[in-house]
Design a protein around this motif. Structure first.
Motif, mmCIF file in Angstrom:
data_model
loop_
_atom_site.group_PDB
_atom_site.id
_atom_site.type_symbol
_atom_site.label_atom_id
_atom_site.label_comp_id
_atom_site.label_asym_id
_atom_site.label_seq_id
_atom_site.Cartn_x
_atom_site.Cartn_y
_atom_site.Cartn_z
ATOM 1 N N ILE A 106 -38.293 157.588 -7.745
ATOM 2 C CA ILE A 106 -37.743 156.824 -8.867
ATOM 3 C C ILE A 106 -38.800 156.737 -9.966
ATOM 4 O O ILE A 106 -39.872 156.188 -9.749
ATOM 5 C CB ILE A 106 -37.341 155.394 -8.431
ATOM 6 N N PRO A 107 -38.503 157.263 -11.142
ATOM 7 C CA PRO A 107 -39.436 157.110 -12.260
ATOM 8 C C PRO A 107 -39.501 155.642 -12.687
ATOM 9 O O PRO A 107 -38.485 154.950 -12.643
ATOM 10 C CB PRO A 107 -38.798 157.968 -13.360
ATOM 11 N N ASN A 109 -39.630 154.416 -15.539
ATOM 12 C CA ASN A 109 -38.769 154.082 -16.676
ATOM 13 C C ASN A 109 -37.296 154.006 -16.315
ATOM 14 O O ASN A 109 -36.444 153.883 -17.174
ATOM 15 C CB ASN A 109 -38.995 155.045 -17.853
ATOM 16 N N ARG A 110 -36.982 154.080 -15.023
ATOM 17 C CA ARG A 110 -35.590 153.905 -14.618
ATOM 18 C C ARG A 110 -35.429 152.753 -13.619
ATOM 19 O O ARG A 110 -34.358 152.589 -13.053
ATOM 20 C CB ARG A 110 -35.052 155.188 -13.966
ATOM 21 N N GLN A 112 -34.689 149.180 -12.377
ATOM 22 C CA GLN A 112 -34.001 147.981 -12.841
ATOM 23 C C GLN A 112 -34.777 146.740 -12.457
ATOM 24 O O GLN A 112 -35.127 145.937 -13.270
ATOM 25 C CB GLN A 112 -32.602 147.917 -12.240
ATOM 26 N N THR A 134 -32.479 150.901 -8.885
ATOM 27 C CA THR A 134 -32.173 151.585 -10.140
ATOM 28 C C THR A 134 -30.729 151.279 -10.489
ATOM 29 O O THR A 134 -30.032 150.598 -9.736
ATOM 30 C CB THR A 134 -32.294 153.116 -10.021
ATOM 31 N N ALA A 135 -30.266 151.824 -11.625
ATOM 32 C CA ALA A 135 -28.869 151.613 -12.002
ATOM 33 C C ALA A 135 -27.968 152.622 -11.295
ATOM 34 O O ALA A 135 -26.785 152.686 -11.556
ATOM 35 C CB ALA A 135 -28.708 151.732 -13.512
#
Lengths: 167, 503
Positions: A106-107, A109-110, A112, A134-135
């Motif tokens: 998971i980066p 910038n992603r 949540q 994440t989303a």
């Protein structure tokens, strides 16, 4: 495979490599084995009582029970070495699975949000899990179980701080 | 557009009582049905109260309930939040910060059309059930409210991202434009209806009818009782009845698909504008979807053998928040799209798709073996074994080899149809032989990636990639492990280096 239209070479891209991964606390293996131990103890006990009462032949359950026990011991011990997480400058990864291997990254910038969770057994072993959301729905989330609680808190704070930079 | 004032509590249009009553009517009918059963099914005296009395009591009760529901339904705004209060026995208060509003759209069902009001639906960020409806508003008022909410939302989101700047740099007016993509004529609508997957419609209908009809089991089976008792030879009867049943099934299915398609897609208008994408359609219930540009996550289009002949594709816009892969009421799908219309949309939203060369990768033969073993061999073996066990004659076994052969052919074609391709900006996956589907995602819209590898795949040096977006996940099975790793690293690099926001 090449992406010739890119001005970057694939070989220069950073790779998610095995050597970057940190293993989990050894205690986590013991915790899992304890949980399985409880399961096998209870099922064994129930079946034994059943057999002592004479309505169940011993080897009918003892053979599959022992086979399952061996299999699970094997998967847990062998699979433990595969579980691990890696934190790089811009993302976090987790891998696991002896029979069905899976690696998810998971980066930052992603992300949540990120939280620490602890179950009753975890409390006994001073272990906690870091959950990264994440989303992308629940199957895309990462849960790193088997970290010392203090370390889990630190990791959570670190991830939260890094991901906040992108908002 | 007249400015509206939400500083005080507002009610819906007075006719809302009627709308709410009609919405409640179903509940009332469902409540009434058990009494019918008690009376006629179980022969109960219902404590001496007549059925009419019960009906009237329920009717009046629900009118009163609807009235209070209307009376207690308020909407208003406090600071940066939109608030809806409702409930008769249990009061609910829903608070929506403007910035969390995703889309606001209007819809009109038959009752709402009849009473000349519209329902306003507000979609918020988050899980699938976060949709709030104000069921009865005057058309013009609904428009203003929609406009107001969207404006507020944009302003609040702007303030969040760049605090302190909002007053001086007044929102640069985006020039408004509109580009029609598709208007479905009656002729095309009928074509779409006739080429629908009738088997699916039939099964949906069957499931719905089946679920409902068995409540009345006793009444339904009664006339057949004498036949059912002579159960001997029921199999031959069944075989005789089968062609008849199939014809009835086909006719009913086709009729049902036609009705469904016409109801849903009548007078369909699909166009792009400066904000994003708009879809209006529906006969009895008109739906209007506005999908903002940033909410679009990816596109998917599919077809079937009949539609392939006509060059029709069904185009689906996957939007954030509509996370389920199953059919959702809010799924924006446009049937009857031709290739040109598809390209028009993709060029507008995914210009990256038209840069550079695509590299293609297929899926390994393992996919064929998996499909063949699980979907063809396993059922065949089970059926053969059960036929053998019930000592049936060879006639029954005859179709099995044919099934295996056809199944094998299908599995082969399916495996060959699976294809992954990328030009470094866009990921596209194609799947399916009889029902081909195609999807296109720009990499910066991705959330993250996952690589899966079972021991069977490991032996052959294969891996499966899963791509996660805010509108569901998509997978590419059995790539060679080295390619999969390359794509994995590349996609991560693209997500991490992109400055564009996924939403």
């Amino acid at each position: 495979m090449e992406f010739t239209n890119q001005n970057i070479e694939l070989s220069t891209l950073p790779e998610v490599e095995d050597s970057d991964f940190h293993g989990l606390e050894k205690d986590y293996l013991y915790m899992r084995l304890t949980a399985w131990g409880i399961f096998f103890f209870i099922t064994g006990l129930v079946f034994s009582i059943w057999s002592l009462l004479g309505s169940f032949t011993w080897w009918h359950w003892l053979a599959p029970w022992a086979a399952l026990l061996t299999f699970i011991l094997f998967v847990e011990i062998k699979g433990f070495r595969i579980k691990g997480y890696s934190i790089r400058e811009k993302d976090i990864s987790y891998k696991s699975g002896l029979i069905f291997f899976s690696m998810t990254s998971i980066p930052f910038n992603r992300i949540q949000h990120c939280e620490v969770g602890q179950g009753p057994l975890g409390r006994a072993f001073d272990l906690a899990a870091v959950k990264v959301y994440t989303a992308g729905g629940s199957s895309s989330d990462i849960i790193i179980r088997g970290l010392q609680e203090e370390r889990a808190q630190k990791l959570r704070d670190y991830i939260t701080k890094l991901s906040a930079d992108y908002e | 557009m007249s400015e509206i004032d939400l500083s005080t509590k507002k009610r819906q249009a007075p006719i809302g009582v009627a709308i709410l009553f009609l919405l409640n009517l179903r509940k009332a009918v469902n409540l009434f049905i058990p009494f019918l059963f008690l009376k006629y099914g179980a022969g109960s005296s219902l404590l001496g109260i007549s059925l009419y009395a019960i009906g009237i009591i329920l009717f009046l009760g629900f009118i009163a309930f609807s009235y209070f529901e209307y009376k207690n339904f308020f909407f208003y705004a406090v600071e940066d939040k939109f608030i809806i209060e409702r409930g008769v026995f249990r009061k609910d208060k829903t608070t929506i910060p403007f910035e969390r509003i995703q889309t606001v759209h209007t819809a009109q069902n038959l009752a709402q059309q009849l009473f000349k009001v519209v329902g306003l639906k507000i979609d918020t960020a988050g899980s699938a059930d976060n949709e709030i409806e104000i069921p009865a508003l005057d058309r013009s008022y609904a428009r203003s409210l929609q406009e107001y909410l969207l404006k507020k939302k944009e302003k609040d989101q702007k303030q969040q991202s760049e605090p302190g700047e909002e007053e001086t740099t007044a929102q640069p007016e985006v020039e408004s434009w509109e580009k029609p993509i598709l208007k479905l004529s009656i002729k095309d609508l009928l074509k779409v209806g006739l080429t629908e997957n009738h088997l699916r419609s039939g099964l949906i209908l069957f499931a719905v009818v089946n679920g409902y009809i068995w409540q009345f089991e006793e009444f339904l089976l009664e006339p057949f009782e004498p036949y059912l008792e002579e159960a001997e030879g029921w199999l031959t009867q069944w075989v005789l009845l089968l062609p008849f049943t199939i014809i009835v099934f086909i006719v009913v299915s086709v009729a049902f698909s036609l009705i469904r398609i016409v109801l849903r897609y009548f007078n369909l208008q699909f166009f792009l504008n400066e904000r994003g994408l708009v879809l209006k359609s529906g006969l009895l219930k008109r739906n209007e979807f506005h999908v903002p540009r940033n909410k679009i996550q990816y596109f998917k289009w599919s077809s079937n053998p009949l539609r392939k002949l006509l060059g029709f594709k069904t185009f689906v816009v996957k939007q954030a928040g509509v996370n389920e892969n199953r059919e959702d009421k809010r799924t924006v799908s446009v049937p009857g799209c031709k290739n040109k219309q598809l390209i028009d949309v993709l060029q507008e939203f995914y210009p990256e798709r038209y840069t550079g060369k695509f590299h293609r990768l297929g899926s390994h033969k393992l996919l064929f073996f998996q499909r063949f073993i699980w979907l063809v061999m396993m059922p065949s073996i089970i059926v053969t074994a059960s036929f053998y066990a019930s000592e049936l004659t060879w006639h029954y076994f005859a179709p099995i080899p044919l099934f295996v052969l056809l199944g094998g052919f299908w599995a082969h074609k399916f495996q060959r149809s699976v294809q992954f391709r990328t030009n470094g900006e866009v990921i596209e996956i194609k799947k399916g032989w009889i029902f081909p589907s195609h999807l296109s995602i720009t990499m910066y819209k991705l959330q993250n990636v996952s690589l899966k590898r079972s021991i069977f795949q490991r032996r052959r040096g294969l891996s499966t990639l899963v791509f996660f977006t805010a509108a569901g996940d998509e997978s590419m099975p059995h790539l060679s492990h080295n390619d999969a790793i390359d794509i994995y690293n590349f996609v991560l690099y693209k997500i991490e280096s992109s400055q564009k926001s996924w939403m």
